[in-house]
Design a protein around this motif. Structure first.
Motif, PDB file in Angstrom:
ATOM      1  N   VAL A  52     -13.364 -32.557   6.089  1.00 54.05           N
ATOM      2  CA  VAL A  52     -12.461 -33.316   6.962  1.00 54.05           C
ATOM      3  C   VAL A  52     -13.225 -33.806   8.195  1.00 54.05           C
ATOM      4  N   THR A  53     -14.129 -32.972   8.726  1.00 53.70           N
ATOM      5  CA  THR A  53     -14.916 -33.430   9.888  1.00 53.70           C
ATOM      6  C   THR A  53     -15.906 -34.524   9.482  1.00 53.70           C
ATOM      7  N   VAL A  54     -16.371 -34.504   8.238  1.00 51.04           N
ATOM      8  CA  VAL A  54     -17.210 -35.602   7.746  1.00 51.04           C
ATOM      9  C   VAL A  54     -16.403 -36.894   7.797  1.00 51.04           C
ATOM     10  N   TYR A  55     -15.184 -36.845   7.296  1.00 51.10           N
ATOM     11  CA  TYR A  55     -14.298 -38.012   7.333  1.00 51.10           C
ATOM     12  C   TYR A  55     -14.026 -38.446   8.776  1.00 51.10           C
ATOM     13  N   PHE A  56     -13.738 -37.466   9.644  1.00 50.64           N
ATOM     14  CA  PHE A  56     -13.436 -37.783  11.034  1.00 50.64           C
ATOM     15  C   PHE A  56     -14.602 -38.490  11.715  1.00 50.64           C
ATOM     16  N   HIS A  57     -15.789 -37.878  11.638  1.00 49.89           N
ATOM     17  CA  HIS A  57     -16.952 -38.455  12.316  1.00 49.89           C
ATOM     18  C   HIS A  57     -17.475 -39.707  11.616  1.00 49.89           C
ATOM     19  N   PRO A 100       2.852 -31.172   9.880  1.00 53.25           N
ATOM     20  CA  PRO A 100       2.978 -31.054  11.336  1.00 53.25           C
ATOM     21  C   PRO A 100       1.755 -30.351  11.928  1.00 53.25           C
ATOM     22  N   GLY A 101       1.340 -30.821  13.058  1.00 52.23           N
ATOM     23  CA  GLY A 101       0.167 -30.268  13.725  1.00 52.23           C
ATOM     24  C   GLY A 101       0.323 -28.806  14.104  1.00 52.23           C
ATOM     25  N   VAL A 102       1.577 -28.368  14.360  1.00 51.64           N
ATOM     26  CA  VAL A 102       1.802 -26.963  14.722  1.00 51.64           C
ATOM     27  C   VAL A 102       1.526 -26.027  13.547  1.00 51.64           C
ATOM     28  N   PHE A 103       1.476 -26.562  12.331  1.00 47.57           N
ATOM     29  CA  PHE A 103       1.081 -25.772  11.160  1.00 47.57           C
ATOM     30  C   PHE A 103      -0.437 -25.844  10.964  1.00 47.57           C
ATOM     31  N   TRP A 104      -0.986 -27.046  11.005  1.00 46.10           N
ATOM     32  CA  TRP A 104      -2.396 -27.252  10.676  1.00 46.10           C
ATOM     33  C   TRP A 104      -3.351 -26.769  11.753  1.00 46.10           C
ATOM     34  N   SER A 105      -2.973 -26.865  13.008  1.00 49.30           N
ATOM     35  CA  SER A 105      -3.869 -26.436  14.089  1.00 49.30           C
ATOM     36  C   SER A 105      -4.172 -24.935  14.031  1.00 49.30           C
ATOM     37  N   PRO A 106      -3.172 -24.046  13.918  1.00 52.18           N
ATOM     38  CA  PRO A 106      -3.490 -22.621  13.783  1.00 52.18           C
ATOM     39  C   PRO A 106      -4.239 -22.303  12.484  1.00 52.18           C
ATOM     40  N   LEU A 107      -3.938 -23.054  11.418  1.00 51.97           N
ATOM     41  CA  LEU A 107      -4.647 -22.839  10.159  1.00 51.97           C
ATOM     42  C   LEU A 107      -6.126 -23.198  10.312  1.00 51.97           C
ATOM     43  N   LEU A 108      -6.400 -24.271  11.011  1.00 54.65           N
ATOM     44  CA  LEU A 108      -7.780 -24.657  11.314  1.00 54.65           C
ATOM     45  C   LEU A 108      -8.466 -23.563  12.129  1.00 54.65           C
ATOM     46  N   SER A 109      -7.775 -23.079  13.152  1.00 53.27           N
ATOM     47  CA  SER A 109      -8.326 -22.019  14.005  1.00 53.27           C
ATOM     48  C   SER A 109      -8.652 -20.768  13.197  1.00 53.27           C
ATOM     49  N   ALA A 110      -7.721 -20.334  12.375  1.00 50.40           N
ATOM     50  CA  ALA A 110      -7.920 -19.124  11.572  1.00 50.40           C
ATOM     51  C   ALA A 110      -9.018 -19.310  10.537  1.00 50.40           C
ATOM     52  N   THR A 111      -9.076 -20.490   9.939  1.00 48.00           N
ATOM     53  CA  THR A 111     -10.110 -20.749   8.933  1.00 48.00           C
ATOM     54  C   THR A 111     -11.491 -20.651   9.555  1.00 48.00           C
ATOM     55  N   GLU A 112     -11.669 -21.255  10.719  1.00 51.75           N
ATOM     56  CA  GLU A 112     -12.981 -21.225  11.354  1.00 51.75           C
ATOM     57  C   GLU A 112     -13.326 -19.829  11.873  1.00 51.75           C
ATOM     58  N   PHE A 113     -12.410 -19.200  12.574  1.00 52.11           N
ATOM     59  CA  PHE A 113     -12.723 -17.918  13.199  1.00 52.11           C
ATOM     60  C   PHE A 113     -12.769 -16.779  12.176  1.00 52.11           C
ATOM     61  N   PHE A 114     -11.658 -16.531  11.490  1.00 50.31           N
ATOM     62  CA  PHE A 114     -11.607 -15.414  10.550  1.00 50.31           C
ATOM     63  C   PHE A 114     -12.410 -15.702   9.280  1.00 50.31           C
ATOM     64  N   GLY A 115     -12.398 -16.964   8.837  1.00 51.23           N
ATOM     65  CA  GLY A 115     -13.220 -17.333   7.682  1.00 51.23           C
ATOM     66  C   GLY A 115     -14.694 -17.129   7.963  1.00 51.23           C
ATOM     67  N   GLY A 116     -15.115 -17.438   9.190  1.00 48.77           N
ATOM     68  CA  GLY A 116     -16.511 -17.217   9.570  1.00 48.77           C
ATOM     69  C   GLY A 116     -16.878 -15.744   9.540  1.00 48.77           C
ATOM     70  N   ILE A 117     -15.967 -14.896  10.006  1.00 50.02           N
ATOM     71  CA  ILE A 117     -16.210 -13.446   9.959  1.00 50.02           C
ATOM     72  C   ILE A 117     -16.354 -12.986   8.510  1.00 50.02           C
ATOM     73  N   LEU A 118     -15.444 -13.458   7.642  1.00 53.65           N
ATOM     74  CA  LEU A 118     -15.499 -13.065   6.231  1.00 53.65           C
ATOM     75  C   LEU A 118     -16.801 -13.519   5.568  1.00 53.65           C
ATOM     76  N   MET A 173      -5.143 -33.502  17.728  1.00 60.18           N
ATOM     77  CA  MET A 173      -6.286 -33.940  16.935  1.00 60.18           C
ATOM     78  C   MET A 173      -5.942 -33.955  15.446  1.00 60.18           C
ATOM     79  N   VAL A 174      -5.333 -32.857  14.939  1.00 57.55           N
ATOM     80  CA  VAL A 174      -5.044 -32.802  13.506  1.00 57.55           C
ATOM     81  C   VAL A 174      -3.977 -33.820  13.116  1.00 57.55           C
ATOM     82  N   GLU A 175      -3.017 -34.055  14.007  1.00 58.84           N
ATOM     83  CA  GLU A 175      -2.018 -35.083  13.713  1.00 58.84           C
ATOM     84  C   GLU A 175      -2.648 -36.468  13.756  1.00 58.84           C
TER      85      GLU A 175
END
Length: 149
Positions: free
Chosen positions: A102-107, A64-82, A56-58
């Motif tokens: 980015v999701t605004v752009y995507f949708h 590379p998606g292998v960098f951005w995908s975990p960053l997206l995951s951490a931002t949503e999960f851990f960022g939400g906790i913070l 999806m991110v690619e």
């Protein structure tokens, strides 16, 4: 931290001010906690499989998606906790806002859904923009530590 109630114009109906002013900080805290918890809920599936969104991110041009995908995951999960607990509220909210833009752009553009598809993401981005600019209030970990970024 600034007391936002001191920046407000006088109430049109001063008698009602006694009803809503005591809930000022509580309403803001509730918005922050709900936004953070919902972001955690949204990111939970991604944090379980942090490389699941590589395609999806690619597809959006983030290589590379292998960098951005975990960053997206951490931002949503851990960022939400913070955001929910009010720790590092400004940077966590800023990161969440970027993800949501980015999701605004995507949708709105990539899938061609326009405003109808992007409106929830726009609303969520605006909420996180508020906390990125405002920071947290007295009912947060940032306030208990006596520091805010």
């Amino acid at each position: 931290m600034t007391d936002i109630s001191s920046n407000r114009p006088p109430a049109m109906l001063p008698a009602l001010q006694k009803l809503y002013l005591p809930f000022d900080a509580t309403a803001e805290t509730l918005l922050r906690v709900v936004a953070g918890v919902l972001l955690v809920t949204h990111g939970y599936g991604k944090i379980i499989n942090p490389f699941g969104a590589v395609g999806m991110v690619e597809g959006l041009g983030f290589y590379p998606g292998v960098f951005w995908s975990p960053l997206l995951s951490a931002t949503e999960f851990f960022g939400g906790i913070l955001v929910a607990i009010g720790l590092f509220t400004r940077p966590a909210s800023f990161a969440a806002m970027i993800v949501l833009l980015v999701t605004v752009y995507f949708h709105g553009v990539v899938t061609g859904e326009g405003l109808a598809g992007a409106e929830k993401s726009i609303l969520w981005a605006a909420i996180f923009l508020f906390f990125a600019v405002r920071g947290s209030n007295s009912q947060s970990v940032d306030a208990k530590l006596g520091r805010q970024i």
